[in-house]
Design a protein around this motif. Sequence first.
Motif: not given
Length: 240
Positions: A122-146
């Motif tokens: 899914g976009p959140l699960s696959m894009l989330g880690p990439v954005i987290s690694a590159l920008k330090g933004d975990n918003t996608f992953l927190y949304t996916n966690a919910t």
Amino acid sequence: MIGTIVNTATIVIGTIVGSLLHRGIKEKYKTTLYDALGLASLAIGLNATITNFPKSQYPVLFIVSIAVGGVVGTALDINGRFKRLVERKQSTHPSPSGRSGGVWSNSLADGLATAILLYCIGPLSMLGPVISALKGDNTFLYTNATLDFISSTIFAATYGLGMVLAAPVLFCWQGLFWLTARLSGTAVSDALMAELLIVGGLLITGSGLSLLNLKDCKTLNLLPSLLVPVLWFVVKSLWS
């Protein structure tokens, strides 16, 4: 990695909550949950595939991926090996209802296969880690966690505590994307992501069909299909 750790933890917590509910749910309600999960899988899978079709640079790559990956997976008998592994675990640790092996183990195996695909593809699960690694933004992953907390609760209420096995798979999956992005920010391109989402969407759709007892697609045998787009882009980069 904090976003991935949180996402993994919510699946574990959701599974525990759902497994407590599992013991008190009658079979007719479990059947309803099976159908609900199947319909949800169809919707999520088709949405992922159709949404990313316009983004594909290689319209036939998904066909080649499914065909080649399916042949490889069938030769390796991934689906059969996985179900036999689950059956052995269930024989050693019977379910709360006292059943072991047979239909129960197959149901758990099907549930795990579907859950792993829904959590990971899914976009959140696959894009989330990439954005987290590159920008330090975990918003996608927190949304996916919910979302995964809700999904894991429903899965565990249907299949039991064994669904917790999907959590380490998600951690490794997202960790792979995170590590790849940290090592090379261009390795996971938008084009590759689109192809993975198209193929992954089809796999989720196949799981939905299995849950609804419309067609046993043996989705696990199709998992190697996700490697084909990766290999294609690797070879393409070497020749460019």
